[in-house]
Design an enzyme around this catalytic site. Structure first.
Site, PDB file in Angstrom:
ATOM      1  N   HIS A   1       0.833  -1.224   0.000  1.00 21.94           N
ATOM      2  CA  HIS A   1       0.000   0.000   0.000  1.00 21.94           C
ATOM      3  C   HIS A   1       0.859   1.263   0.000  1.00 21.94           C
ATOM      4  CE1 HIS A   1      -3.867  -2.113   0.862  1.00 21.94           C
ATOM      5  NE2 HIS A   1      -3.077  -2.966   1.461  1.00 21.94           N
TER       6      HIS A   1
ATOM      7  N   ASN B   1     -10.308  -2.926   2.451  1.00 22.72           N
ATOM      8  CA  ASN B   1      -9.994  -2.909   1.020  1.00 22.72           C
ATOM      9  C   ASN B   1     -11.262  -2.660   0.216  1.00 22.72           C
ATOM     10  OD1 ASN B   1      -7.236  -3.418   1.219  1.00 22.72           O
ATOM     11  ND2 ASN B   1      -7.458  -5.627   0.989  1.00 22.72           N
TER      12      ASN B   1
ATOM     13  N   HIS C   1      -3.955   0.972  12.053  1.00 19.33           N
ATOM     14  CA  HIS C   1      -3.738  -0.290  12.755  1.00 19.33           C
ATOM     15  C   HIS C   1      -5.087  -0.962  12.981  1.00 19.33           C
ATOM     16  CE1 HIS C   1      -2.485  -3.411  15.234  1.00 19.33           C
ATOM     17  NE2 HIS C   1      -1.962  -2.775  16.256  1.00 19.33           N
TER      18      HIS C   1
ATOM     19  N   TYR D   1       0.738  -4.377  12.249  1.00 15.95           N
ATOM     20  CA  TYR D   1       0.636  -2.935  11.956  1.00 15.95           C
ATOM     21  C   TYR D   1       1.504  -2.064  12.863  1.00 15.95           C
ATOM     22  CZ  TYR D   1      -2.668  -4.034   8.341  1.00 15.95           C
ATOM     23  OH  TYR D   1      -3.232  -4.526   7.191  1.00 15.95           O
TER      24      TYR D   1
HETATM   25 FE1  HDE Z   1      -2.552  -4.885   5.463  1.00 17.84          FE
HETATM   26  N1  HDE Z   1      -0.744  -4.097   5.917  1.00 17.84           N
HETATM   27  N2  HDE Z   1      -1.885  -6.694   5.974  1.00 17.84           N
HETATM   28  N3  HDE Z   1      -4.295  -5.712   4.831  1.00 17.84           N
HETATM   29  N4  HDE Z   1      -3.213  -3.094   4.893  1.00 17.84           N
HETATM   30  C1  HDE Z   1      -0.382  -2.808   5.770  1.00 17.84           C
HETATM   31  O1  HDE Z   1       0.756  -1.514   7.362  1.00 17.84           O
HETATM   32  C2  HDE Z   1      -0.782  -6.948   6.696  1.00 17.84           C
HETATM   33  C3  HDE Z   1      -4.622  -7.033   4.875  1.00 17.84           C
HETATM   34  C4  HDE Z   1      -4.464  -2.778   4.472  1.00 17.84           C
HETATM   35  O2  HDE Z   1      -3.216   3.438   4.002  1.00 17.84           O
HETATM   36  C5  HDE Z   1       0.949  -2.500   6.371  1.00 17.84           C
HETATM   37  O3  HDE Z   1       1.117   0.661   7.722  1.00 17.84           O
HETATM   38  C6  HDE Z   1      -0.714  -8.344   7.033  1.00 17.84           C
HETATM   39  C7  HDE Z   1      -6.021  -7.219   4.644  1.00 17.84           C
HETATM   40  C8  HDE Z   1      -4.524  -1.390   4.094  1.00 17.84           C
HETATM   41  O4  HDE Z   1      -1.607   3.267   5.471  1.00 17.84           O
HETATM   42  C9  HDE Z   1       1.357  -3.828   7.023  1.00 17.84           C
HETATM   43  C10 HDE Z   1      -1.813  -8.922   6.462  1.00 17.84           C
HETATM   44  C11 HDE Z   1      -6.525  -5.960   4.437  1.00 17.84           C
HETATM   45  C12 HDE Z   1      -3.250  -0.892   4.320  1.00 17.84           C
HETATM   46  C13 HDE Z   1       0.206  -4.734   6.633  1.00 17.84           C
HETATM   47  C14 HDE Z   1      -2.543  -7.884   5.805  1.00 17.84           C
HETATM   48  C15 HDE Z   1      -5.432  -5.040   4.556  1.00 17.84           C
HETATM   49  C16 HDE Z   1      -2.462  -1.977   4.819  1.00 17.84           C
HETATM   50  C17 HDE Z   1       1.941  -1.863   5.450  1.00 17.84           C
HETATM   51  C18 HDE Z   1      -2.214 -10.373   6.471  1.00 17.84           C
HETATM   52  C19 HDE Z   1      -7.969  -5.565   4.109  1.00 17.84           C
HETATM   53  C20 HDE Z   1      -2.772   0.516   4.048  1.00 17.84           C
HETATM   54  C21 HDE Z   1       2.058  -0.419   5.859  1.00 17.84           C
HETATM   55  C22 HDE Z   1      -2.410 -10.876   7.774  1.00 17.84           C
HETATM   56  C23 HDE Z   1      -8.886  -5.864   5.167  1.00 17.84           C
HETATM   57  C24 HDE Z   1      -3.021   1.418   5.197  1.00 17.84           C
HETATM   58  C25 HDE Z   1       1.273  -0.322   7.054  1.00 17.84           C
HETATM   59  C26 HDE Z   1      -2.575   2.820   4.865  1.00 17.84           C
HETATM   60  C27 HDE Z   1      -1.123  -1.849   5.206  1.00 17.84           C
HETATM   61  C28 HDE Z   1       0.162  -6.008   7.025  1.00 17.84           C
HETATM   62  C29 HDE Z   1      -3.716  -8.139   5.071  1.00 17.84           C
HETATM   63  C30 HDE Z   1      -5.624  -3.636   4.374  1.00 17.84           C
HETATM   64  C31 HDE Z   1       2.707  -4.354   6.665  1.00 17.84           C
HETATM   65  C32 HDE Z   1       0.395  -9.011   7.827  1.00 17.84           C
HETATM   66  C33 HDE Z   1      -6.794  -8.549   4.662  1.00 17.84           C
HETATM   67  C34 HDE Z   1      -5.728  -0.642   3.558  1.00 17.84           C
HETATM   68  O5  HDE Z   1       1.411  -3.724   8.413  1.00 17.84           O
END
Ligand code: HDE
Length: 730
Positions: A83, A156, A347, A370
């Site tokens: 993202h 999402n 988060h 997060y």
């Molecule tokens: Fe994320 N995801 N994600 N994700 N995610 C991040 O956090 C992660 C997942 C989502 O505009 C990271 O600050 C794991 C699902 C959005 O700043 C990180 C898993 C969904 C955003 C991270 C998922 C999301 C992130 C990277 C699997 C939809 C952007 C930078 C367990 C429900 C937020 C950050 C923004 C961002 C980890 C799966 C949505 C690395 C480990 C499912 C919208 O922490």
């Protein structure tokens, strides 16, 4: 102009909690100010470094030079690991009714509370500078600054996910990111490593259908749905819990662009979505979404064919309707991209009393990730003190120190219990607003395995595909043919065809045809590596029959809102000699309906109409492109028509707009411009409103009827039905 809109008409108490006001004390405005160093000394000259004489060496003593360069050297922070590419806006959320029966979250129980929000939209795979129009999932992350602390709904634009367990996330992301040997391709899933992984991960089947659908190519962030994905819990003051799925429903409808168009936009304006969001808010056309919830009572947990804890499944809206509980309005652009959009830290674990988690294994893993990622990205444990991340309520705890600490904590104690400070800060009882985790009963053995209830990977993939309109199905077929066509390894393509055959035989056959391959016979056990050794994957489904729908209308975009042209971008093609009335009448009607209208001519400056009226040109054929507009109008006027007919760029503009299924209208006097296109002669000969609304092309001498029908056509978004029968080269 849109600054501080959230302040309007708000009470002093509301203003106290207004994030915009809270940010104000951090805002630096240099208007009329002297330039200073970071230690506050006024600078006399910041354009010449301090030298030993006219032509001499620069002196190490020059603290102004050193500070300027040093700060510059450290301007970049790591981009988000996923993202990375995003844009954001401020806004407000208001609940429609008191929901205290199902949740004690204060911001959902009081209709007079206006909760400030900050929302960041993003793509997932691409780097910070990549195109907005990549085929990708979009992030939809909302930070609610509630009076009980921050609630982050980090969702999402698709309601399911690729994997069922967080432990696979690094594999998924490594597979989709550019390949490690040559860092190609950027912001694209159309390459070997992604499909190698996916073709061996049948649990991704449902999400792959979404990702290959037009949902991955939004027309605008303002025209996307949002989903919390996981099942969460609402908990009321009595401690009663209900399961909840969160939805965002855009009031402008859910709309997408065509894949060919997306690829062109990526070249013509890679900031397309960012610009669209910014421009709409600057123009006062504030984007709005309704927050929807699907509520499932605790006792219905096992009623469905799928497991509520499985993030690769959705609850069809036909089974559990989405109740719209409130509205979010984005009304202010950030002041500073880095300080706000880049430094915002979402988060999924930021919840407030009344909202709680379930044991969805993907959600559980996210709860760890997060904070961890912010520690490296934002440089330490104090990222919650960055202005955009601060809650509107005060923060008191015994956490101390760390890089860049800004709070100056008074007193001797930073531990508890303490007698010296009478145990301050105090812990809050539930009645005092303290967060108490839902008292879920858990009695289990430690295992590393997945529940059988997670093993059916294809039913909802099939449900999604079957619920699409014919054009939507065609787009999925084309997307898979494109993506797998870019894959080099034939065995990966073949394995994927076998997976597709489990979803829909026709779909697999069409993709196989495009790839010049046959569908191999691979036993399901071999494809579905999550099936247990005894092969019994249906136990759960057969005892939980609800959810066996053949079709869910809500999964298709075909029935979305199609009665508004608000903020739609319309091109008017014109040249010297244009009939000014034919131009202005249509333009005025479009603007009155909230559309944005640009006059596009062979060159910038002014054009002179037939009656010698000067008309200001907004774009030339060099700076504009049809892919940046939703519809095209060609007014009359002999000379203008003759110029456009002979202008290859104008004809291409129209051909391309037709190819991308957009509304096209022309004053009858301008018919010959249409006649010089590829598509005009392919249209059916008979003429009626019905054909016009089917084909999306209108020629009329009656400007009044033309304007109103054109508005109706633009509201319909695209004429996808004409795409296949009327293919044209453009
Ligand atoms: Fe994320 N995801 N994600 N994700 N995610 C991040 O956090 C992660 C997942 C989502 O505009 C990271 O600050 C794991 C699902 C959005 O700043 C990180 C898993 C969904 C955003 C991270 C998922 C999301 C992130 C990277 C699997 C939809 C952007 C930078 C367990 C429900 C937020 C950050 C923004 C961002 C980890 C799966 C949505 C690395 C480990 C499912 C919208 O922490």
């Amino acid at each position: 102009m849109a600054k501080k809109t959230s302040d309007k008409n708000s009470s002093p108490a509301q203003q106290e909690n207004d994030k915009t006001n809270k940010l104000e004390s951090f805002v630096a405005d240099s208007t009329g100010q002297f330039m200073t160093t970071n230690h506050g000394v006024k600078i006399n000259d910041d354009q010449n470094s301090l030298k030993a004489g006219d032509r001499g060496a620069t002196l190490l003593e020059d603290f102004i030079l050193r500070e300027k360069i040093t700060h510059f050297d450290h301007e970049r922070i790591p981009e988000r690991v996923v993202h990375a590419r995003g844009s954001a806006a401020h806004g407000v959320f208001k609940v429609y009714d008191d929901l205290s029966e199902i949740t004690k979250a204060a911001f959902l129980c009081d209709t007079s509370i206006e909760t400030p929000v900050f929302v960041r939209f993003s793509t997932v795979a691409g780097s910070r500078g990549s195109s907005d129009l990549a085929r990708d999932v979009r992030g939809f992350a909302v930070k609610f600054y509630t009076q009980e602390g921050n609630f982050d709904l980090v969702g999402n634009n698709m309601p399911v996910f690729f994997i069922q367990d967080a432990i696979k996330f690094p594999d998924l992301i490594h597979a989709v990111k550019p390949e490690p040997d040559n860092e190609m391709p950027q912001a694209a899933s159309a390459h070997d490593t992604f499909w190698d992984f996916i073709s061996q991960l049948p649990e991704s089947a449902h999400m792959i259908m979404w990702a290959m659908s037009d949902r991955a190519l939004p027309r605008s962030y303002r025209m996307m749905e949002g989903f919390g994905v996981h099942t969460f819990r609402f908990v009321n003051a009595e401690g009663v819990s209900n399961f909840v799925k969160f939805h965002w429903k855009p009031l402008l409808g859910v709309h997408s662009v065509a894949w060919d168009e997306a690829q062109n936009i990526s070249g013509k304006d890679p900031d397309f979505h960012r610009r669209d969001l910014w421009d709409a808010i600057e123009a006062g056309a504030f984007p709005e979404w309704e927050l929807g919830v699907q509520i499932v009572p605790e006792e219905d947990e096992f009623k469905f064919e799928f497991d509520l804890l499985d993030p690769t499944k959705l609850i069809p809206e036909e089974l559990v309707p989405v109740q719209r509980i409130g509205k979010m309005t984005l009304n202010r652009n950030p002041d500073n991209f880095f300080s706000e959009t880049e430094q915002v830290a979402f988060h999924v674990g930021h919840v407030v009393p009344g909202i709680d988690f379930t044991n969805d294994p993907l959600l559980q893993g996210r709860l760890f990730s997060y904070t961890d990622t912010q520690l490296i990205r934002l440089g330490g444990p104090n990222f919650h003190e960055i202005p955009i991340n601060r809650p509107v309520v005060p923060v008191h705890n015994n956490q101390r120190d760390g890089y860049m600490r800004q709070t100056i904590n008074r007193g001797k104690t930073s531990y508890g219990p303490n007698a010296i400070a009478a145990n301050d800060p105090q812990q809050a009882k539930a009645q005092e607003g303290g967060f108490v985790s839902y008292n879920e009963r858990i009695d289990a053995k430690k295992i590393r395995a997945r529940s059988r209830s997670f093993f059916d990977h294809f039913s909802q993939a099939r449900l999604f595909f079957n619920s699409q309109s014919d054009p939507e199905k065609n787009h999925i077929t084309d997307a898979l043919s494109f993506e797998l066509g870019k894959v080099k390894a034939v065995e990966i393509r073949e394995r994927m065809l076998a997976v597709l055959a489990e979803i829909d035989k026709n779909l697999a056959a069409e993709v196989a045809y495009a790839l010049g391959l046959h569908i191999p016979k691979i036993p399901l056990e071999e494809l579905n590596n999550s099936i247990p050794a005894d092969g019994d994957r249906n136990e759960y489904a057969s005892t939980n029959p609800e959810g066996s729908l053949a079709k869910s209308e809500a999964l298709s975009m075909a029935g979305t809102i199609k009665d508004t042209i608000q903020t739609r971008k319309i091109a008017i093609l014109a040249a010297d000699g244009v009939d000014e009335k034919s131009l202005s009448k249509v333009k005025d009607e479009l603007i009155a309906e909230g559309a944005v209208v640009h006059i596009i001519a062979p060159k910038l400056g002014k054009i002179i109409s037939e009656g010698d009226v000067e008309v200001t040109v907004d774009q030339s054929f060099l700076t504009a492109a049809s892919v940046l507009y939703d519809a095209v109008y060609v007014p009359g006027g002999g000379n203008s028509v003759a110029t456009l007919e002979a202008e290859a760029n104008a004809v291409h503009f129209l051909n391309e707009a037709f190819k991308h299924c957009k509304a096209i209208a022309a004053d009858e006097q301008a018919l010959q411009v249409l006649e010089s296109t590829y598509f005009y002669k392919k249209l059916p000969a008979e003429y009626s409103k019905e054909t016009v609304l089917r084909e999306g092309v209108l020629v009329s001498a009656d400007i009044k009827i033309l304007a109103s029908t054109f508005i109706e056509m633009i509201g319909m978004h695209r004429f996808w039905e004409r795409e296949n029968p009327r293919k044209i080269p453009a």
